[in-house]
Write a protein that holds these residues in place. Structure first.
Motif, PDB file in Angstrom:
ATOM      1  N   GLY A  44       0.810  -1.214   0.000  1.00  0.00           N
ATOM      2  CA  GLY A  44       0.000   0.000   0.000  1.00  0.00           C
ATOM      3  C   GLY A  44       0.844   1.264   0.000  1.00  0.00           C
ATOM      4  O   GLY A  44       0.550   2.226  -0.723  1.00  0.00           O
ATOM      5  N   ALA A  45       1.907   1.266   0.803  1.00  0.00           N
ATOM      6  CA  ALA A  45       2.800   2.433   0.834  1.00  0.00           C
ATOM      7  C   ALA A  45       3.480   2.618  -0.518  1.00  0.00           C
ATOM      8  O   ALA A  45       3.605   3.749  -1.012  1.00  0.00           O
ATOM      9  CB  ALA A  45       3.833   2.271   1.939  1.00  0.00           C
ATOM     10  N   ALA A  46       3.916   1.526  -1.142  1.00  0.00           N
ATOM     11  CA  ALA A  46       4.544   1.631  -2.472  1.00  0.00           C
ATOM     12  C   ALA A  46       3.537   2.141  -3.501  1.00  0.00           C
ATOM     13  O   ALA A  46       3.892   2.934  -4.380  1.00  0.00           O
ATOM     14  CB  ALA A  46       5.111   0.281  -2.893  1.00  0.00           C
ATOM     15  N   LEU A  50       3.849   5.429  -5.891  1.00  0.00           N
ATOM     16  CA  LEU A  50       3.686   5.382  -7.349  1.00  0.00           C
ATOM     17  C   LEU A  50       2.585   6.327  -7.818  1.00  0.00           C
ATOM     18  O   LEU A  50       2.700   6.951  -8.880  1.00  0.00           O
ATOM     19  CB  LEU A  50       3.406   3.954  -7.804  1.00  0.00           C
ATOM     20  N   LEU A  51       1.520   6.425  -7.052  1.00  0.00           N
ATOM     21  CA  LEU A  51       0.443   7.360  -7.391  1.00  0.00           C
ATOM     22  C   LEU A  51       0.954   8.799  -7.338  1.00  0.00           C
ATOM     23  O   LEU A  51       0.685   9.600  -8.248  1.00  0.00           O
ATOM     24  CB  LEU A  51      -0.736   7.171  -6.446  1.00  0.00           C
ATOM     25  N   ARG A  88      12.223   0.217  -4.276  1.00  0.00           N
ATOM     26  CA  ARG A  88      13.093  -0.202  -3.173  1.00  0.00           C
ATOM     27  C   ARG A  88      12.264  -0.605  -1.959  1.00  0.00           C
ATOM     28  O   ARG A  88      12.610  -1.561  -1.254  1.00  0.00           O
ATOM     29  CB  ARG A  88      14.057   0.929  -2.829  1.00  0.00           C
ATOM     30  N   LEU A  89      11.169   0.092  -1.695  1.00  0.00           N
ATOM     31  CA  LEU A  89      10.300  -0.250  -0.576  1.00  0.00           C
ATOM     32  C   LEU A  89       9.709  -1.646  -0.751  1.00  0.00           C
ATOM     33  O   LEU A  89       9.559  -2.389   0.223  1.00  0.00           O
ATOM     34  CB  LEU A  89       9.182   0.791  -0.447  1.00  0.00           C
ATOM     35  N   GLY A 160       5.752  -4.076   8.410  1.00  0.00           N
ATOM     36  CA  GLY A 160       4.865  -3.853   7.275  1.00  0.00           C
ATOM     37  C   GLY A 160       4.446  -5.108   6.536  1.00  0.00           C
ATOM     38  O   GLY A 160       3.471  -5.094   5.793  1.00  0.00           O
ATOM     39  N   ASP A 161       5.163  -6.200   6.731  1.00  0.00           N
ATOM     40  CA  ASP A 161       4.818  -7.440   6.047  1.00  0.00           C
ATOM     41  C   ASP A 161       3.903  -8.342   6.860  1.00  0.00           C
ATOM     42  O   ASP A 161       3.180  -9.159   6.282  1.00  0.00           O
ATOM     43  CB  ASP A 161       6.088  -8.219   5.695  1.00  0.00           C
TER      44      ASP A 161
END
Length: 185
Positions: A44-46, A50-51, A88-89, A160-161
């Protein structure tokens, strides 16, 4: 809908006897593989990065059409940095191969050969919640080296995982411990 092409854990069906015999069932143990899927918080953060990068690149196009090339170049550079940050994230985590264990962080990567690892085990301890300064009681997977201090926790059940996915944390910890047992000897 599961995306089985993301990681090597697509073959970890616990009902098959072949899944119990190997740490990670795959053909090429020399390739670096992540033994778990990236979690929804990380993905979600990635996606947000990207957005944001798409908006910045659209604004770079508009600025270029307006005639300000230095401003458009600055926006395009910022968009490229945001895309690199998002990629990278998504790569952050623990990767394993027959050569060793690789811990990928946002700005740094550390690789330990299996011969330098004394033990990989799960421990109850205070862990960071989503990598923020706030700590909560949880589980973490740590590496004890043959020489020197233990490495920082590889994975935790509040990162985060694995936040809100305790069964995924247990499976990833078991797989990493199995890789260590198989290749450490």
């Amino acid at each position: 809908m599961p995306l089985p092409f993301l990681t090597a854990d697509r073959d970890l069906d616990l009902e098959t006897p072949a899944a119990d015999s190997a740490a990670l069932p795959h053909d090429e143990p020399d390739h670096w593989r992540r033994p778990y899927r990236p979690g929804p918080w990380r993905v979600g953060a990635a996606a947000v990065f990207l957005l944001l990068a798409s908006f910045v690149l659209i604004s770079a196009t508009i600025i270029a059409m307006a005639g300000s090339l230095p401003g458009a170049a600055a926006c395009a550079l910022l968009g490229a940095v945001l895309i690199a940050l998002a990629v990278r994230l998504l790569r952050v985590g623990v990767w394993v191969s027959a050569r060793g264990l690789r811990q990928v962080n946002l700005l740094r990567t550390a690789t330990e050969p299996w011969s330098a690892i004394a033990a990989v085990r799960t421990r109850q301890q205070p862990v960071r919640w989503l990598g923020l300064p706030r700590t909560v009681q949880g589980q973490s997977l740590i590496i004890e080296r043959t020489q020197g201090e233990p490495l920082r926790p590889l994975i935790t059940d509040h990162n985060g995982d694995f936040l809100s996915r305790p069964e995924a944390f247990e499976r990833a910890a078991d797989v990493l411990e199995a890789w260590a047992a198989e290749y450490r000897d």
